[in-house]
Design a protein around this motif. Sequence first.
Motif, PDB file in Angstrom:
ATOM      1  N   TYR A  42       0.857  -1.185   0.000  1.00 55.04           N
ATOM      2  CA  TYR A  42       0.000   0.000   0.000  1.00 55.04           C
ATOM      3  C   TYR A  42       0.893   1.234   0.000  1.00 55.04           C
ATOM      4  N   GLY A  43       0.330   2.343  -0.460  1.00 55.88           N
ATOM      5  CA  GLY A  43       1.060   3.597  -0.362  1.00 55.88           C
ATOM      6  C   GLY A  43       1.758   3.979  -1.642  1.00 55.88           C
ATOM      7  N   CYS A  44       2.922   4.599  -1.482  1.00 60.31           N
ATOM      8  CA  CYS A  44       3.597   5.216  -2.624  1.00 60.31           C
ATOM      9  C   CYS A  44       4.391   4.187  -3.423  1.00 60.31           C
ATOM     10  N   CYS A  80       1.338   1.825   4.708  1.00 63.93           N
ATOM     11  CA  CYS A  80       1.473   3.263   4.504  1.00 63.93           C
ATOM     12  C   CYS A  80       0.790   3.985   5.658  1.00 63.93           C
ATOM     13  N   SER A  81       1.365   5.098   6.081  1.00 64.14           N
ATOM     14  CA  SER A  81       0.810   5.870   7.206  1.00 64.14           C
ATOM     15  C   SER A  81       0.388   7.267   6.813  1.00 64.14           C
ATOM     16  N   ILE A  82       0.421   7.553   5.522  1.00 64.10           N
ATOM     17  CA  ILE A  82       0.333   8.951   5.089  1.00 64.10           C
ATOM     18  C   ILE A  82      -0.975   9.633   5.517  1.00 64.10           C
ATOM     19  N   ARG A  83      -2.072   8.897   5.430  1.00 70.55           N
ATOM     20  CA  ARG A  83      -3.351   9.425   5.917  1.00 70.55           C
ATOM     21  C   ARG A  83      -4.006   8.346   6.759  1.00 70.55           C
ATOM     22  N   VAL A 197       4.152  12.556   7.735  1.00 70.36           N
ATOM     23  CA  VAL A 197       4.666  11.564   8.666  1.00 70.36           C
ATOM     24  C   VAL A 197       5.970  10.921   8.155  1.00 70.36           C
ATOM     25  N   VAL A 198       6.262  11.145   6.868  1.00 68.95           N
ATOM     26  CA  VAL A 198       7.377  10.417   6.234  1.00 68.95           C
ATOM     27  C   VAL A 198       8.733  10.588   6.919  1.00 68.95           C
ATOM     28  N   PRO A 199       9.120  11.805   7.330  1.00 65.67           N
ATOM     29  CA  PRO A 199      10.432  11.914   7.974  1.00 65.67           C
ATOM     30  C   PRO A 199      10.550  11.007   9.206  1.00 65.67           C
ATOM     31  N   TYR A 200       9.406  10.721   9.857  1.00 68.67           N
ATOM     32  CA  TYR A 200       9.440   9.886  11.062  1.00 68.67           C
ATOM     33  C   TYR A 200       9.383   8.400  10.726  1.00 68.67           C
ATOM     34  N   THR A 201       8.807   8.069   9.557  1.00 71.15           N
ATOM     35  CA  THR A 201       8.680   6.643   9.234  1.00 71.15           C
ATOM     36  C   THR A 201       9.815   6.170   8.331  1.00 71.15           C
ATOM     37  N   ARG A 202      10.434   7.101   7.620  1.00 69.37           N
ATOM     38  CA  ARG A 202      11.484   6.668   6.685  1.00 69.37           C
ATOM     39  C   ARG A 202      12.841   7.271   6.991  1.00 69.37           C
ATOM     40  N   GLY A 203      12.899   8.077   8.024  1.00 68.73           N
ATOM     41  CA  GLY A 203      14.188   8.538   8.511  1.00 68.73           C
ATOM     42  C   GLY A 203      14.871   9.576   7.651  1.00 68.73           C
ATOM     43  N   GLY A 232      12.437   8.714  -5.366  1.00 67.82           N
ATOM     44  CA  GLY A 232      12.900   9.254  -4.087  1.00 67.82           C
ATOM     45  C   GLY A 232      11.845  10.193  -3.564  1.00 67.82           C
ATOM     46  N   GLN A 233      11.845  10.459  -2.270  1.00 69.09           N
ATOM     47  CA  GLN A 233      10.854  11.402  -1.721  1.00 69.09           C
ATOM     48  C   GLN A 233      11.097  12.792  -2.270  1.00 69.09           C
ATOM     49  N   ASN A 234      12.354  13.100  -2.587  1.00 70.86           N
ATOM     50  CA  ASN A 234      12.701  14.420  -3.117  1.00 70.86           C
ATOM     51  C   ASN A 234      13.926  14.234  -4.012  1.00 70.86           C
TER      52      ASN A 234
HETATM   53 FE1  SF4 Z   1       2.946   6.100   2.626  1.00 69.31          FE
HETATM   54 FE2  SF4 Z   1       4.632   8.111   2.686  1.00 69.31          FE
HETATM   55 FE3  SF4 Z   1       5.375   5.803   3.664  1.00 69.31          FE
HETATM   56 FE4  SF4 Z   1       5.074   6.113   1.042  1.00 69.31          FE
HETATM   57  S1  SF4 Z   1       6.580   7.113   2.366  1.00 69.31           S
HETATM   58  S2  SF4 Z   1       4.356   4.421   2.227  1.00 69.31           S
HETATM   59  S3  SF4 Z   1       3.320   7.516   0.980  1.00 69.31           S
HETATM   60  S4  SF4 Z   1       3.774   7.113   4.437  1.00 69.31           S
END
Ligand code: SF4
Length: 478
Positions: A42-44, A80-83, A197-203, A232-234
């Motif tokens: 799920y997610g990106c 995924c935790s985005i929403r 939330v991404v900086p906290y979940t993906r470091g 990449g996220q950015n």
């Molecule tokens: Fe979801 Fe963001 Fe994690 Fe991708 S990086 S899985 S969009 S929370």
Amino acid sequence: MFEQAGPLNLNKDMDESRQGEVFFQEAPVRDGHQRSFYIESYGCQMNFSDSEIVASILGEVGFQPTREMETADLILVNTCSIREKAEETVRKRLQVFNKQKRQRPDLMIGVLGCMAERLKAKFLEEEKLVDMVVGPDAYRDLPKLLANAEEGEKGVNVFLSREETYADISPLRLDSNGVTAFISIMRGCDNMCSFCVVPYTRGRERSRNAFSIVSEAQDLFDRGYREVTLLGQNVDSYKWENPETKEVVNFAQLLEMTALVHPDLRIRFSTSHPKDITDEVLYTMARYENICNYIHLPVQSGNSRILELMNRTYDREWYMDRVRAIYRIIPDCAISSDIITGFCTETEEEHQESLSMIEFANYSMSYMFAYSERPGTPAAKKYADDVPEEVKKRRLDEVIRLQTQIAYRHNKADIGKTFKVLIEGDSKRSELEFKGRNSQNKMIVFPKKPGLRPGDYVMIRITEATSATLRGKIETGD
Ligand code: SF4
Ligand code: 5AD
């Protein structure tokens, strides 16, 4: 980075030779039984790409992918935790997996990805039937966690790394059409958008060795793939220092290096950040025909005050200037966006500025969301989530309605034009039709012609348009 959801179906090129390092070597067959795993993502796109790294790591310890949850020895869900809604979806899926586990107690269940990282060991308390909780930087530990789970010991590894890029792991392509593939070029995010939330979940952000990226692209090309998307996220803050020469490779240079793999290998990338996208990147795109003329450039809001609260570090004017630069340097470039409605304290006038930005930027499409407060983020700590749900939804409907109109206008303008299309496979509706994309990332459906197959390029003249798809005919030259 845009989102997808749903089961990641498996198989296709399962028996490709893999170069991934061997971490744990166990007998692939246990009690005469070939062990298998079933994974849903799920997610990106990054999550889908991570699942392919996971599949490669599991392959090394004898687990083969399967599409059948009912017979799998291991069920994984990459979360995924985005929403909030994304997390709810996963919880529902876990109920289904848990039902399986009640019928087959030997079944192992693992939760991977952003939700694993966010909830950590709490997950094991909340979901009693889960065996493993593994964060995005801990996938190399999966074989050990699996071995422990087989002994009945539950495990959590949510260690976030400053170095891990999985550069040496050759992803096992899951649900592949054999034509297009993702290549992860960096991990993490240092941007700290207040809603995210991404900086906290993906470091923390880290960039992968440029040569390993180019060699993955070369390997994919040699295996018949014709398009890679650098993820990449950015991506604009990609920066890798060669440890031997101390030379630094930036994103524009990486784009060029990958474009040089072969003129028939298309290069896409996602996601770009408006504060970081440079003219150097745009000129590199203009110089190489095989770098696609498409930029996903999330604006999030069209209003400068809201952008400031979001900590996006650019304002409306800056964004508009970047859009002008794109259309000046790459006139036929398509731009898409992410838009959030109803962020904390957003007024009607400010919302109107998001609408006018859709017009101004002439987005070919957008991913649009109502703001969803995420625990622990700066916005959750600092601002009240004070736009009523129904107002968020109404604003979202307005944004969607306008974007649909603009997309239709964008697509209608393509009627009569001819595009080079990379064939990806059969269209959803008919085996008599192919689907493929043009450089601008628009999906085009057209009748098949004998001799053509997925991975071929073909010139298509557009004859019809909806807001979502173009239809066309193979250009015969007359
Ligand atoms: Fe979801 Fe963001 Fe994690 Fe991708 S990086 S899985 S969009 S929370
Ligand atoms: N609420 C709503 N949408 C969000 N996004 C990220 N965080 C949130 C949130 N808390 C959107 C952004 C981002 C996309 C991946 O998801 O638009 O670009």
